[in-house]
Design an enzyme around this catalytic site. Structure first.
Site, PDB file in Angstrom:
ATOM      1  N   LYS A 183      22.368  49.764  46.742  1.00 38.41           N
ATOM      2  CA  LYS A 183      21.051  49.859  46.114  1.00 38.41           C
ATOM      3  C   LYS A 183      20.908  51.197  45.404  1.00 38.41           C
ATOM      4  O   LYS A 183      21.422  52.216  45.863  1.00 38.41           O
ATOM      5  CB  LYS A 183      19.935  49.734  47.151  1.00 38.41           C
ATOM      6  CG  LYS A 183      19.564  48.327  47.461  1.00 38.41           C
ATOM      7  CD  LYS A 183      18.261  48.264  48.210  1.00 38.41           C
ATOM      8  CE  LYS A 183      17.908  46.839  48.538  1.00 38.41           C
ATOM      9  NZ  LYS A 183      16.651  46.751  49.266  1.00 38.41           N
ATOM     10  N   PHE A 209      13.855  43.892  47.606  1.00 35.83           N
ATOM     11  CA  PHE A 209      14.289  43.221  48.827  1.00 35.83           C
ATOM     12  C   PHE A 209      15.092  41.985  48.440  1.00 35.83           C
ATOM     13  O   PHE A 209      14.567  41.065  47.821  1.00 35.83           O
ATOM     14  CB  PHE A 209      13.121  42.846  49.739  1.00 35.83           C
ATOM     15  CG  PHE A 209      13.589  42.625  51.140  1.00 35.83           C
ATOM     16  CD1 PHE A 209      13.709  43.686  52.013  1.00 35.83           C
ATOM     17  CD2 PHE A 209      13.974  41.366  51.564  1.00 35.83           C
ATOM     18  CE1 PHE A 209      14.201  43.496  53.304  1.00 35.83           C
ATOM     19  CE2 PHE A 209      14.458  41.161  52.845  1.00 35.83           C
ATOM     20  CZ  PHE A 209      14.569  42.233  53.717  1.00 35.83           C
ATOM     21  N   GLY A 260      25.050  40.458  58.931  1.00 37.63           N
ATOM     22  CA  GLY A 260      25.027  40.457  57.476  1.00 37.63           C
ATOM     23  C   GLY A 260      26.376  40.537  56.795  1.00 37.63           C
ATOM     24  O   GLY A 260      26.608  39.891  55.782  1.00 37.63           O
ATOM     25  N   ASP A 309      19.574  38.884  54.926  1.00 38.86           N
ATOM     26  CA  ASP A 309      18.494  38.059  55.446  1.00 38.86           C
ATOM     27  C   ASP A 309      17.134  38.728  55.335  1.00 38.86           C
ATOM     28  O   ASP A 309      17.026  39.921  55.078  1.00 38.86           O
ATOM     29  CB  ASP A 309      18.742  37.749  56.924  1.00 38.86           C
ATOM     30  CG  ASP A 309      18.456  38.951  57.814  1.00 38.86           C
ATOM     31  OD1 ASP A 309      17.567  38.854  58.671  1.00 38.86           O
ATOM     32  OD2 ASP A 309      19.133  39.994  57.655  1.00 38.86           O
ATOM     33  N   GLU A 322      30.835  46.531  54.428  1.00 35.97           N
ATOM     34  CA  GLU A 322      29.376  46.576  54.524  1.00 35.97           C
ATOM     35  C   GLU A 322      28.765  45.615  53.511  1.00 35.97           C
ATOM     36  O   GLU A 322      29.213  45.559  52.365  1.00 35.97           O
ATOM     37  CB  GLU A 322      28.919  48.013  54.243  1.00 35.97           C
ATOM     38  CG  GLU A 322      27.468  48.267  54.403  1.00 35.97           C
ATOM     39  CD  GLU A 322      26.993  48.337  55.846  1.00 35.97           C
ATOM     40  OE1 GLU A 322      27.361  47.461  56.651  1.00 35.97           O
ATOM     41  OE2 GLU A 322      26.234  49.248  56.165  1.00 35.97           O
ATOM     42  N   ASP A 323      27.758  44.872  53.933  1.00 39.72           N
ATOM     43  CA  ASP A 323      27.089  43.975  53.004  1.00 39.72           C
ATOM     44  C   ASP A 323      26.302  44.760  51.957  1.00 39.72           C
ATOM     45  O   ASP A 323      26.394  44.487  50.774  1.00 39.72           O
ATOM     46  CB  ASP A 323      26.203  42.954  53.728  1.00 39.72           C
ATOM     47  CG  ASP A 323      25.180  43.580  54.672  1.00 39.72           C
ATOM     48  OD1 ASP A 323      25.199  44.812  54.878  1.00 39.72           O
ATOM     49  OD2 ASP A 323      24.370  42.825  55.230  1.00 39.72           O
ATOM     50  N   ARG A 361      20.406  33.828  54.894  1.00 39.68           N
ATOM     51  CA  ARG A 361      21.797  34.299  54.910  1.00 39.68           C
ATOM     52  C   ARG A 361      22.740  33.300  54.263  1.00 39.68           C
ATOM     53  O   ARG A 361      23.764  33.670  53.716  1.00 39.68           O
ATOM     54  CB  ARG A 361      22.271  34.553  56.342  1.00 39.68           C
ATOM     55  CG  ARG A 361      21.645  35.735  57.025  1.00 39.68           C
ATOM     56  CD  ARG A 361      22.330  35.981  58.376  1.00 39.68           C
ATOM     57  NE  ARG A 361      21.578  36.849  59.240  1.00 39.68           N
ATOM     58  CZ  ARG A 361      21.588  38.177  59.194  1.00 39.68           C
ATOM     59  NH1 ARG A 361      22.311  38.782  58.283  1.00 39.68           N
ATOM     60  NH2 ARG A 361      20.869  38.879  60.034  1.00 39.68           N
ATOM     61  N   ASP A 379      21.933  50.592  51.749  1.00 35.48           N
ATOM     62  CA  ASP A 379      20.522  50.715  51.397  1.00 35.48           C
ATOM     63  C   ASP A 379      20.134  52.172  51.609  1.00 35.48           C
ATOM     64  O   ASP A 379      20.394  53.018  50.760  1.00 35.48           O
ATOM     65  CB  ASP A 379      19.714  49.750  52.264  1.00 35.48           C
ATOM     66  CG  ASP A 379      18.288  49.557  51.790  1.00 35.48           C
ATOM     67  OD1 ASP A 379      17.796  50.389  51.009  1.00 35.48           O
ATOM     68  OD2 ASP A 379      17.655  48.581  52.210  1.00 35.48           O
TER      69      ASP A 379
END
Length: 181
Positions: A133, A154, A46, A161, A101-102, A167, A105
């Protein structure tokens, strides 16, 4: 694929502009540390797209390295169990590490990763996250370089992804509910 998303949160242009801002901040903050070595570390898969663009936006010499860590499997919720599938290729001892970091969460995987990397004696360790998030149960993980806050939905695109798909979308979008059940 465009039909699989309900709406776009951040456009390709939004992302590019924000990454330039993050790159400028990192360049400024690490200008006097470049001689010690700066290593960008991301978790495959990711974070790879974000790291490539962020690395180009930093106007200092940087090394890049990758880890593969599993905590999600093929589902949509973190399993809470973190496994290292691929470790770093080089030592980070004495170097300034920026974990790229993508998305933050739950923060479980990132918390584990930071603890693991800190044990390797880097000169410093910080986090650059494209997305964070807004969740109540998120681990208390500090990210001094954060691109965007996003809703607790989401999301896919720009490296993120669902079941290894989406992606390659150039934007970040909310996945339609009929595609994420």
């Amino acid at each position: 694929m465009r039909n699989d998303v309900s709406h776009i949160l951040f456009s390709e242009e939004d992302i590019a502009n924000r990454i330039m801002v993050l790159g400028d901040a990192i360049t400024r903050d690490y200008a006097d540390k470049a001689d010690d070595g700066i290593v960008l570390v991301t978790v495959l898969r990711g974070g790879a797209i974000f790291m490539a663009d962020l690395a180009r936006a930093i106007r200092l010499p940087v090394e890049i390295d990758f880890m593969a860590v599993s905590s999600y499997g093929s589902g949509m919720k973190s399993s809470g169990v973190v496994r290292i599938l691929k470790d770093l290729s080089s030592s980070i001892e004495g170097k300034h590490v920026i974990v790229v970091e993508d998305i933050i969460d739950s923060g479980l995987t990132l918390s584990y990763l930071l603890k693991n990397l800190s044990a390797r004696n880097p000169a410093s360790i910080e986090v650059a996250a494209l997305l964070r998030k807004k969740t109540e149960s998120q681990s208390d993980v500090r990210s001094i370089y954060t691109g965007f806050e996003c809703p607790d939905e989401f999301i896919v695109g720009y490296g993120l992804d669902y079941q290894e798909r989406y992606r390659n979308l150039p934007y970040i979008a909310v996945l339609s509910s009929e595609h994420n059940e």
